[in-house]
Design a protein around this motif. Structure first.
Motif, PDB file in Angstrom:
ATOM      1  N   UNK A   1      10.133   8.419   1.276  1.00  6.36           N
ATOM      2  CA  UNK A   1       9.329   7.274   0.876  1.00  6.36           C
ATOM      3  C   UNK A   1       7.849   7.581   1.002  1.00  6.36           C
ATOM      4  N   UNK A   2       7.068   7.026   0.074  1.00  8.39           N
ATOM      5  CA  UNK A   2       5.612   7.137   0.138  1.00  8.39           C
ATOM      6  C   UNK A   2       4.959   5.818   0.507  1.00  8.39           C
ATOM      7  N   UNK A   3       5.749   4.839   0.946  1.00  5.41           N
ATOM      8  CA  UNK A   3       5.208   3.518   1.250  1.00  5.41           C
ATOM      9  C   UNK A   3       4.488   3.518   2.588  1.00  5.41           C
ATOM     10  N   UNK A   4       3.237   3.037   2.594  1.00  4.76           N
ATOM     11  CA  UNK A   4       2.521   2.821   3.847  1.00  4.76           C
ATOM     12  C   UNK A   4       2.979   1.527   4.499  1.00  4.76           C
ATOM     13  N   UNK A   5       3.068   0.445   3.711  1.00  4.88           N
ATOM     14  CA  UNK A   5       3.553  -0.803   4.258  1.00  4.88           C
ATOM     15  C   UNK A   5       3.148  -2.001   3.428  1.00  4.88           C
ATOM     16  N   UNK A   6       3.576  -3.180   3.902  1.00  5.03           N
ATOM     17  CA  UNK A   6       3.214  -4.469   3.322  1.00  5.03           C
ATOM     18  C   UNK A   6       2.476  -5.249   4.397  1.00  5.03           C
ATOM     19  N   UNK A   7       1.393  -5.938   3.996  1.00  3.31           N
ATOM     20  CA  UNK A   7       0.487  -6.534   4.973  1.00  3.31           C
ATOM     21  C   UNK A   7       0.096  -7.932   4.539  1.00  3.31           C
ATOM     22  N   UNK A   8      -0.349  -8.747   5.536  1.00  2.00           N
ATOM     23  CA  UNK A   8      -0.837 -10.090   5.262  1.00  2.00           C
ATOM     24  C   UNK A   8      -2.149 -10.320   6.001  1.00  2.00           C
ATOM     25  N   UNK A   9      -3.058 -11.006   5.335  1.00  2.00           N
ATOM     26  CA  UNK A   9      -4.274 -11.513   5.969  1.00  2.00           C
ATOM     27  C   UNK A   9      -4.114 -13.015   6.083  1.00  2.00           C
ATOM     28  N   UNK A  10      -3.845 -13.497   7.298  1.00  2.00           N
ATOM     29  CA  UNK A  10      -3.587 -14.922   7.482  1.00  2.00           C
ATOM     30  C   UNK A  10      -4.858 -15.754   7.457  1.00  2.00           C
ATOM     31  N   UNK A  11      -5.999 -15.093   7.418  1.00  2.00           N
ATOM     32  CA  UNK A  11      -7.251 -15.827   7.254  1.00  2.00           C
ATOM     33  C   UNK A  11      -7.514 -16.188   5.799  1.00  2.00           C
ATOM     34  N   UNK A  12      -6.762 -15.548   4.894  1.00  2.00           N
ATOM     35  CA  UNK A  12      -7.004 -15.742   3.472  1.00  2.00           C
ATOM     36  C   UNK A  12      -8.149 -14.910   2.945  1.00  2.00           C
ATOM     37  N   UNK A  13      -8.783 -14.138   3.817  1.00  3.76           N
ATOM     38  CA  UNK A  13      -9.901 -13.289   3.414  1.00  3.76           C
ATOM     39  C   UNK A  13      -9.418 -11.879   3.143  1.00  3.76           C
ATOM     40  N   UNK A  14      -9.939 -11.234   2.094  1.00  3.16           N
ATOM     41  CA  UNK A  14      -9.544  -9.840   1.852  1.00  3.16           C
ATOM     42  C   UNK A  14     -10.059  -8.889   2.935  1.00  3.16           C
ATOM     43  N   UNK A  15     -10.963  -9.380   3.803  1.00  6.43           N
ATOM     44  CA  UNK A  15     -11.469  -8.551   4.891  1.00  6.43           C
ATOM     45  C   UNK A  15     -10.615  -8.665   6.155  1.00  6.43           C
ATOM     46  N   UNK A  16      -9.565  -9.501   6.078  1.00  6.36           N
ATOM     47  CA  UNK A  16      -8.607  -9.572   7.157  1.00  6.36           C
ATOM     48  C   UNK A  16      -8.980 -10.536   8.264  1.00  6.36           C
ATOM     49  N   UNK A  17      -8.414 -10.275   9.456  1.00  5.24           N
ATOM     50  CA  UNK A  17      -7.669  -9.072   9.804  1.00  5.24           C
ATOM     51  C   UNK A  17      -6.269  -9.046   9.177  1.00  5.24           C
ATOM     52  N   UNK A  18      -5.850  -7.838   8.785  1.00  5.89           N
ATOM     53  CA  UNK A  18      -4.556  -7.648   8.152  1.00  5.89           C
ATOM     54  C   UNK A  18      -3.537  -7.239   9.215  1.00  5.89           C
ATOM     55  N   UNK A  19      -2.337  -7.769   9.092  1.00  7.02           N
ATOM     56  CA  UNK A  19      -1.250  -7.405   9.982  1.00  7.02           C
ATOM     57  C   UNK A  19      -0.051  -6.936   9.162  1.00  7.02           C
ATOM     58  N   UNK A  20       0.719  -6.040   9.733  1.00  2.27           N
ATOM     59  CA  UNK A  20       1.885  -5.473   9.054  1.00  2.27           C
ATOM     60  C   UNK A  20       3.044  -6.463   9.073  1.00  2.27           C
ATOM     61  N   UNK A  21       3.696  -6.615   7.922  1.00  4.88           N
ATOM     62  CA  UNK A  21       4.876  -7.487   7.852  1.00  4.88           C
ATOM     63  C   UNK A  21       6.107  -6.761   7.319  1.00  4.88           C
TER      64      UNK A  21
ATOM     65  N   UNK B   1       0.826  -1.203   0.000  1.00  8.36           N
ATOM     66  CA  UNK B   1       0.000   0.000   0.000  1.00  8.36           C
ATOM     67  C   UNK B   1       0.865   1.259   0.000  1.00  8.36           C
ATOM     68  N   UNK B   2       0.540   2.166  -0.922  1.00 10.29           N
ATOM     69  CA  UNK B   2       1.160   3.495  -0.969  1.00 10.29           C
ATOM     70  C   UNK B   2       0.251   4.490  -0.271  1.00 10.29           C
ATOM     71  N   UNK B   3       0.853   5.424   0.440  1.00 15.27           N
ATOM     72  CA  UNK B   3       0.098   6.430   1.180  1.00 15.27           C
ATOM     73  C   UNK B   3       0.207   7.789   0.508  1.00 15.27           C
ATOM     74  N   UNK B   4      -0.911   8.400   0.105  1.00 14.45           N
ATOM     75  CA  UNK B   4      -0.844   9.761  -0.446  1.00 14.45           C
ATOM     76  C   UNK B   4      -0.267  10.755   0.545  1.00 14.45           C
ATOM     77  N   UNK B   5      -0.613  10.586   1.827  1.00 16.89           N
ATOM     78  CA  UNK B   5      -0.106  11.517   2.832  1.00 16.89           C
ATOM     79  C   UNK B   5       1.398  11.402   2.974  1.00 16.89           C
ATOM     80  N   UNK B   6       1.892  10.178   3.065  1.00 13.59           N
ATOM     81  CA  UNK B   6       3.339   9.996   3.175  1.00 13.59           C
ATOM     82  C   UNK B   6       4.052  10.486   1.913  1.00 13.59           C
ATOM     83  N   UNK B   7       3.474  10.220   0.763  1.00  9.68           N
ATOM     84  CA  UNK B   7       4.090  10.662  -0.485  1.00  9.68           C
ATOM     85  C   UNK B   7       4.223  12.176  -0.507  1.00  9.68           C
ATOM     86  N   UNK B   8       3.244  12.857   0.078  1.00 15.24           N
ATOM     87  CA  UNK B   8       3.258  14.312   0.074  1.00 15.24           C
ATOM     88  C   UNK B   8       4.171  14.900   1.132  1.00 15.24           C
ATOM     89  N   UNK B   9       4.402  14.162   2.227  1.00 16.22           N
ATOM     90  CA  UNK B   9       5.097  14.762   3.365  1.00 16.22           C
ATOM     91  C   UNK B   9       6.458  14.158   3.670  1.00 16.22           C
TER      92      UNK B   9
END
Length: 873
Positions: free
Chosen positions: A374-394, A362-370
């Motif tokens: 880097x404009x990177x928000x982060x990389x995440x995983x949903x260990x449930x396999x569902x796009x609804x998560x829960x997502x955790x930062x990796x 995920x890229x962050x518009x706020x970070x990109x502007x400020x």
């Protein structure tokens, strides 16, 4: 290949490394994907409200770069969908001249060619053989690989990569958004490049090839009707019996079993800005419905999460899902993955084959502007396999930087271009094994707990590297080109491999490869073997080869998007790169092709008098360098276009003209050694910048714009003498004889400097909603610009890029669609020759060998003999 309507890109970059040696600073500020030293401020009001610029700058995709490339084709208004399709349809009915184009650059291009290991090249960076930007890849388990060029179409290999064959040249669009193989083995080709980049072109929809191993795409392979014309397509995702498309005009779907019928619009956050809507003609309409990716629940294909939003930020940015009543609702909570509008910019999803994991970057518009790093928000995983998560930062930018990134010593961090560089790929056999593409290639084998950098940005800065080959330690591993866009996993003979596509082409390595002591892959293989040419040229120059005893050989040189300046000498079997960075405009001495002036960007002109071959003596004594920076003063002030015009007087090769806010002149030719040797012949005026130049016998014509975007767009032509006398602005009222559009090219009759032609970019008022858009693309004056006549006649209504007067009095014209020719004494135009791929002809130049050369922005350089353009075509 009409450009993305209004979409822009930019990148915040840091200053050179403190304490760097002079040549190191030049690598950091003047080469490759290197930095235009322009740190910008915040985004987003301009981008969201007016379609203007935002975050910050990086050379090849800076705010100015993108805005300038697109505004040339859109200002003074918004272009209606279907414009390119109508032009292509007209092209099909036009006659051709005689003659056939020859492919000049259909051979290997070695970015590490040791002949050109000069201060201004990227040689020895480790990228090896390169071609142009690859934005789509698909692969199967039998060694078949499909690679899509940004503006070059689809190529097929049956050998796991290499020995490529073009398979989409019959299509009206060669701009690649995505390539995907479905469960039946069909190849889906989504046109319209999925980057909001400086030279991204929209497409003509989605095509399906039933037998990709043997067939070729045809126009009749398109799925649906015109619904996806003039869009970019960021991703294709399959769910049950439907395929979903994330586009610049929302999220659409289509049946995969019944390929007839139109696409269905599933979700557009701002439907009033779509074609036909109440706000469709607003300047910011192209920004209002951008969809970046789609995640489908593997357990229930009816459940999807879509990531939408302009990378520069807007109130509609975010994640959305469809409710039980069919409406779409914003997803406000996804665990550790932020869902706020300021956090959600460009997003890429990847699902494991077994359905146990979902990953996202995920890229962050706020970070990109400020954040200037880097404009990177982060990389995440949903260990449930569902796009609804829960997502955790990796992973975040700091964790990736510590994994062996080459950026850690260069003043910025991974994700600085995460609005432009993104891919994710999960190993089909291991849900914890993931490849991530940003500026570099990263890898984790344990679900994100630990990361390595198998594909670092380059080798500069590592202890194993020295620009002097004799001083290298010999253990720098080859790497990929930087700026990652596409990824796939394939196999051949039971051996799996990963393929990555970036600004330098396509590369592969074993899926579970080996690393060196620095944590970098030892086993990358460049697949850019010369049979795939997606090189994106801005310019071309040709001169006699001083090393050819026959006197007939030539040196062909040209400036490229993110691949420097290529040079091909008459007996070469491989091209070399003698200058790094984005190569812009070019001057080559017709009598000695090793005399080359290369513009980086913004008039950062450099010259060489020996093709930039260097014996290395400058390493210890900079005074012995054979390349010189001779940038006119507008380079320092920023008062020039990203790709600014430079040219010579056609009667005096020693007289050069360059254009920024001023028309700069110098009379030393290649003997110039300093930017201080330019003199200002004329000031075009504050806020005005040159877009096209022509000079003959000391008479200079300068096309300009300012403002150059839709907000008050103004254009003009100034005429005067190189000695600074006699300058005046032509009277060009809005609504007058000449369109109020971008002046792209000028050509002067060498026998009469009062006889001049001008070409205009953009589309006419039939497609452009803007003041004074006018009709026509080529105009002629016989009185120095006082009066003009439209000589477009039967030309398709498509942006014109380059005019060339031929020795016999004929005219050649390069456009975003094709090259055209008007014979002496004729009024109608014909398609110029045969065999030229349908892509943008950015520049036409004549060579001392009598041939006409075309720099295309997606398929390399081509040549044709004008003496064979007879009337029998």
């Amino acid at each position: 290949m009409l450009t993305t309507l209004g979409l822009t890109t930019s990148q915040a970059l840091a200053a050179p490394t403190p304490g760097a040696k002079p040549w190191q600073v030049r690598h950091l500020t003047e080469t490759g994907h290197r930095h235009a030293e322009r740190i910008a401020s915040g985004p987003t009001a301009a981008a969201a409200e007016g379609g203007g610029e935002d975050e910050g700058d990086e050379a090849e995709n800076s705010a100015e770069a993108t805005e300038q490339f697109t505004e040339a084709r859109t200002a003074p208004g918004v272009v209606a969908p279907g414009a390119y399709g109508a032009a292509w349809a007209q092209l099909q009915s036009m006659p051709h001249t005689g003659g056939s184009w020859d492919h000049v650059t259909g051979l290997r291009y070695d970015s590490d060619d040791p002949r050109y290991r000069d201060v201004d090249s990227n040689s020895s960076g480790g990228s090896g053989l390169v071609t142009g930007r690859i934005t789509g890849i698909a692969a199967d388990d039998d060694g078949y690989v499909y690679a899509g060029g940004a503006n070059g179409g689809v190529f097929r290999s049956s050998t796991g990569g290499g020995h490529w064959r073009a398979v989409s040249d019959q299509l009206p669009s060669l701009s690649t958004g995505a390539l995907s193989l479905d469960g039946s083995g069909r190849l889906w080709y989504a046109t319209g490049e999925s980057n909001t980049g400086a030279t991204s072109y929209v497409g003509t929809g989605v095509y399906v090839l039933a037998d990709p191993r043997n067939g070729e795409f045809r126009p009749g392979d398109r799925i649906g009707g015109p619904e996806l014309e003039s869009t970019t397509i960021h991703a294709l995702r399959f769910a049950g019996d439907r395929v979903w498309a994330a586009t610049s005009r929302g999220v659409w779907s289509h049946s995969t079993t019944d390929l007839s019928g139109p696409w269905t619009l599933e979700f557009a956050p701002n439907p009033g800005y779509l074609p036909g809507g109440a706000d469709a003609k607003a300047p910011n309409a192209p920004y209002k419905n951008i969809a970046n990716d789609i995640a489908v629940d593997p357990k229930d294909p009816s459940k999807v999460v879509v990531a939408v939003g302009w990378r520069g930020g807007d109130t509609y940015n975010g994640f959305y899902s469809r409710a039980a009543d069919g409406s779409w609702q914003r997803v406000t909570s996804l665990g550790e993955m932020p869902a706020g509008a300021g956090d959600v910019g460009n997003v890429t999803f990847a699902r494991s084959k077994d359905g146990s994991r979902y990953y996202a970057v995920q890229q962050s518009p706020t970070r990109t502007a400020t954040d200037p790093d880097s404009g990177l928000q982060g990389v995440y995983v949903s260990k449930s396999g569902s796009p609804f998560g829960p997502w955790t930062s990796i992973a975040d930018t700091d964790k990736l930087m510590a994994s062996g990134s080459a950026l850690q010593d260069e003043g910025y961090r991974p994700g600085i271009q995460s609005w432009y560089n993104q891919f994710l790929q999960v190993d089909p056999n291991d849900a914890d094994h993931v490849y991530l593409g940003l500026e570099e290639v990263f890898e984790t084998e344990d679900g994100g707990a630990h990361w390595t950098t198998p594909g670092p940005y380059w080798n500069f800065g590592f202890a194993c590297w020295s620009i002097d080959p004799a001083r290298q330690t010999g253990d720098c591993s080859p790497t990929t080109h930087s700026d990652q866009h596409a990824v796939a996993v394939g196999s051949r003979g039971g051996k799996p491999y990963v393929l990555v596509g970036n600004d330098g082409g396509i590369y592969s390595r074993p899926l579970n490869g080996t690393l060196d002591a620095y944590g970098h892959a030892k086993d990358w293989k460049s697949l850019n073997d010369g049979t795939i040419d997606t090189l994106q040229y801005y310019s071309v120059g040709v001169g006699k080869d001083p090393a050819d005893p026959s006197g007939r050989g030539v040196v062909v040189s040209g400036g490229l998007q993110d691949n420097g300046q290529s040079v091909l000498r008459s007996h070469d079997r491989v091209m070399g790169s003698n200058f790094g960075g984005d190569g812009a405009d070019t001057i080559v001495d017709p009598d000695n092709g090793c005399n080359i002036a290369e513009e980086y960007v913004y008039l950062a002109v450099q010259i060489t008098r020996n093709c930039a071959v260097n014996d290395g003596s400058w390493i210890d004594d900079p005074a012995k360098a054979t390349s010189y920076s001779v940038a006119p003063p507008d380079n320092e002030t920023g008062a020039a276009r990203f790709i600014a015009p430079i040219t010579t007087d056609q009667k005096d090769a020693r007289s050069w003209v360059a254009g920024g806010q001023h028309v700069w002149v110098q009379h030393k030719g290649f003997a110039i050694r300093s930017g201080e040797e330019w003199t200002s012949a004329y000031d075009l005026g504050a806020g005005h910048v040159a877009t096209a130049l022509a000079s003959s016998g000391g008479r200079v014509y300068a096309g300009w714009c300012g403002p150059c975007n839709n907000s008050g767009f103004t254009r003009g032509i100034a005429v005067g003498n190189a000695d600074g006398t006699g300058w005046h602005q032509l009277d060009l009222p809005v609504g007058g004889a000449l369109p109020n559009r971008y002046v792209s090219s000028l050509a002067v009759d060498p026998a009469d400097a009062q006889h001049v032609f001008v070409a205009f970019s953009g589309f006419s008022r039939a497609w452009t909603e803007g003041p004074g858009a006018g009709v026509g693309h080529v105009f002629e004056s016989r009185d120095g610009g006082t009066t003009w006549v439209d000589v477009s006649v039967n030309l398709p209504d498509v942006p014109a890029d380059s005019l060339r007067l031929l020795p016999d009095g004929g005219l050649a014209l390069g456009t975003d669609l094709a090259a055209f020719h008007r014979a002496p004494g004729e009024k109608d135009w014909k398609v110029l020759g045969s065999n030229l791929p349908t892509t943008t002809v950015m520049q036409l130049r004549s060579g001392p060998d009598g041939k006409l050369y075309a720099a295309t922005h997606g398929r390399g350089i081509w040549s044709v003999d004008p003496r064979r353009l007879d009337a029998r075509g």
